[in-house]
Design an enzyme around this catalytic site. Structure first.
Site, PDB file in Angstrom:
ATOM      1  CE  LYS A   1       2.489   1.496  -7.255  1.00  0.00           C
ATOM      2  NZ  LYS A   1       3.477   2.742  -6.725  1.00  0.00           N
TER       3      LYS A   1
ATOM      4  CB  THR B   1      -4.285   6.981  -0.257  1.00  0.00           C
ATOM      5  OG1 THR B   1      -4.837   7.942  -1.077  1.00  0.00           O
ATOM      6  CG2 THR B   1      -5.503   5.996   0.339  1.00  0.00           C
TER       7      THR B   1
ATOM      8  N   GLY C   1       1.188   9.463  -0.434  1.00  0.00           N
ATOM      9  CA  GLY C   1       2.493   8.649  -0.216  1.00  0.00           C
ATOM     10  C   GLY C   1       2.416   7.413  -0.492  1.00  0.00           C
ATOM     11  CB  THR C   2      -0.039   4.786  -1.020  1.00  0.00           C
ATOM     12  OG1 THR C   2      -0.961   5.446  -0.127  1.00  0.00           O
ATOM     13  CG2 THR C   2      -0.386   3.154  -0.839  1.00  0.00           C
ATOM     14  N   GLY C   3       2.540   5.147  -2.577  1.00  0.00           N
ATOM     15  CA  GLY C   3       3.402   4.520  -3.510  1.00  0.00           C
ATOM     16  C   GLY C   3       4.855   4.675  -3.127  1.00  0.00           C
ATOM     17  CB  CYS C   4       6.661   7.423  -1.457  1.00  0.00           C
ATOM     18  SG  CYS C   4       6.370   8.986  -2.875  1.00  0.00           S
TER      19      CYS C   4
END
Length: 272
Positions: free
Chosen positions: A181, A213, A215-218
């Site tokens: 990412k 943004t 929680g974007t990765g989750c």
């Protein structure tokens, strides 16, 4: 209705709870559900959390984490596993045992969660080596951001070429595929790179000027897991997840005083 319907898209999520609802288990469930999958969970920790940060972390006993996962796998089953906040060496070791035992053969999306959006640590420093040695080789898809990839490899990630180089290094460490990412990499565009033994695929979009943004990765990792659980090819699953997450950021409702949550439910409203 028959109780023997062949339902595809079961995702077992092993991660921590976010009381603010923007990240963690809550974001995972929302993403999988919005994309048509079925989410089950094994909660690893309860966090006291809002858009301003993590105010407390309360671990779940190991035997309870394991019991949650085993009863789900024994009864409901899973078409994909997604991991998030694991916090300690002991939980990492437990997940590795589950992946080698009752979840053997189920594709695992490993999101190596280390730091919350507000900067609070979510993984013990001593657990980084356990993630590197135990979970990276068991990852059907590894989804690190730049700081996480740096911690796992010791290599700097400051450019697109670095993302590719570190993605290749993580393949060498045993991951079957890596979605590197690029949100932490400077530039007008956000570029994520899917690195596999067969080659690379890039996903890019304009960098949005937004604080929303959390929680974007989750969300992205869970959306990938939903696609894999539904039988999509890896590249298609990642492409769908990437598009879903980008739109969820664009439609963020602006809640809270800090890093606000995404709009996970936008596909459901659009379908009305």
């Amino acid at each position: 209705m028959s109780d023997s319907v062949d339902f595809k898209g079961r995702v077992l999520i092993v991660a921590g709870s976010d009381s603010g609802g923007g990240a963690g288990i809550q974001a995972d469930i929302k993403a999988v559900t919005a994309l048509g999958g079925f989410a089950a969970t094994a909660v690893t920790a309860i966090t006291v959390q809002d858009t301003l940060g993590v105010h407390g972390v309360h671990p779940i006993p190991l035997e309870v984490i394991e019991a949650q996962a085993r009863v789900v796998l024994d009864d409901i089953g899973a078409d994909a596993i997604k991991t998030g906040m694991l916090a300690t060496v002991e939980v990492v070791e437990l997940v590795a045992r589950l992946l080698d035992g009752p979840a053997r053969g189920v594709p695992a999306v490993i999101d190596p969660v280390m730091i919350a959006k507000g900067g609070s640590p979510l993984l013990e420093t001593r657990a980084v080596e356990a993630v590197r040695s135990l979970l990276v080789p068991r990852a059907g898809l590894l989804t690190p951001n730049a700081p996480e990839a740096e911690a796992l490899t010791g290599l700097s990630v400051a450019s697109l070429d670095d993302q590719r180089r570190v993605g290749e290094r993580l393949l060498e460490l045993g991951a079957h595929a890596v979605l590197m990412k690029g949100g932490h990499v400077p530039g007008e565009l956000v570029v994520d790179v899917l690195v596999t033994p067969a080659g690379e695929t890039t996903f890019e979009g304009e960098r949005l000027d937004t604080r929303n943004t959390h929680g974007t990765g989750c969300t992205l990792a869970s959306a990938c897991a939903a696609g894999l659980a539904q039988g999509l090819h890896l590249t298609e699953a990642v492409a769908n997840a990437w598009a879903y997450t980008a739109e969820a950021i664009r439609r963020a409702p602006g809640l809270g005083k800090g890093h606000g949550p995404l709009d996970h439910a936008w596909p459901l409203r659009d379908a009305r």
